[in-house]
Scaffold this active site. Structure first.
Site, PDB file in Angstrom:
ATOM      1  CG  ASP A   7      -1.789   1.229   1.307  1.00 26.96           C
ATOM      2  OD1 ASP A   7      -2.169   1.767   0.244  1.00 26.96           O
ATOM      3  OD2 ASP A   7      -2.093   1.672   2.432  1.00 26.96           O
ATOM      4  CD  GLU A  64      -4.901   0.773  -2.258  1.00 31.75           C
ATOM      5  OE1 GLU A  64      -5.271  -0.097  -1.461  1.00 31.75           O
ATOM      6  OE2 GLU A  64      -4.890   1.986  -1.999  1.00 31.75           O
ATOM      7  CG  ASP A 136      -0.296   3.250   6.305  1.00 31.34           C
ATOM      8  OD1 ASP A 136      -1.023   3.678   5.393  1.00 31.34           O
ATOM      9  OD2 ASP A 136       0.182   3.974   7.189  1.00 31.34           O
TER      10      ASP A 136
END
EC number: 3.1.21.10
Length: 168
Positions: A7, A64, A136
């Protein structure tokens, strides 16, 4: 198969590592890579991720995708962070899959509009953890879980839509 999910972030990048054996998901590790000083941010992110890759040796990676932010400068900077992440992954010759936040949330929670606490709770349940990781790291684990599930789905289009030769 060992997966790493990423991420990417401007100051904090989450990572999550899972092992997948059929339908069984096993938590390996998760955390964040902090990349404080803006002048050194991309180098710190690259070096930090390389250390994680060397320690845990994943076989596949997922990241992502960038979403378009209201602030174009933030979007550009996030794109640079993603570039450093992808460079580190590719330098280890890892295949890299990309998933939107919407798709990850759908895979983990069942709805693309899930809030971060919902994602954290489902990651905790899916990986049988005592407590949920930070946002996160949890998002990164969600990316890894999403990728692992998508990798198990056979690509029916490649087999069923193959053009056939016409007989004369």
């Amino acid at each position: 198969m060992r997966w790493i999910g990423i991420d990417p972030g401007l100051c904090t990048t989450g990572f999550g590592i899972i092992d997948v054996d059929g339908q069984k998901l096993t938590y390996v590790a998760s955390g964040t890579i902090e990349s404080g000083d803006p002048a050194k941010r991309l180098g710190a992110l690259y070096a930090g991720l390389k250390e994680v890759l060397e320690t845990y040796r994943p076989e596949s990676a997922a990241i992502e995708e960038v979403f378009l932010n209201v602030n174009p400068r933030s979007t550009l900077m996030l794109g640079q962070a993603r570039g450093a992440v992808i460079a580190a992954l590719v330098s280890e010759k890892l295949p890299v899959a990309e998933y939107s936040a919407l798709r990850v949330k759908q895979a983990i929670v069942g709805t693309g509009r899930a809030a971060k606490p919902q994602v954290q709770e489902m990651v905790k349940r899916l990986l049988r953890l005592n407590r949920a990781p930070g946002t996160d790291a949890s998002d990164a684990l969600g990316v890894a879980i999403c990728a692992a599930h998508h990798a198990q789905i056979p690509n029916v289009f490649s087999t069923t839509l193959t053009p056939k030769k016409r007989s004369k």
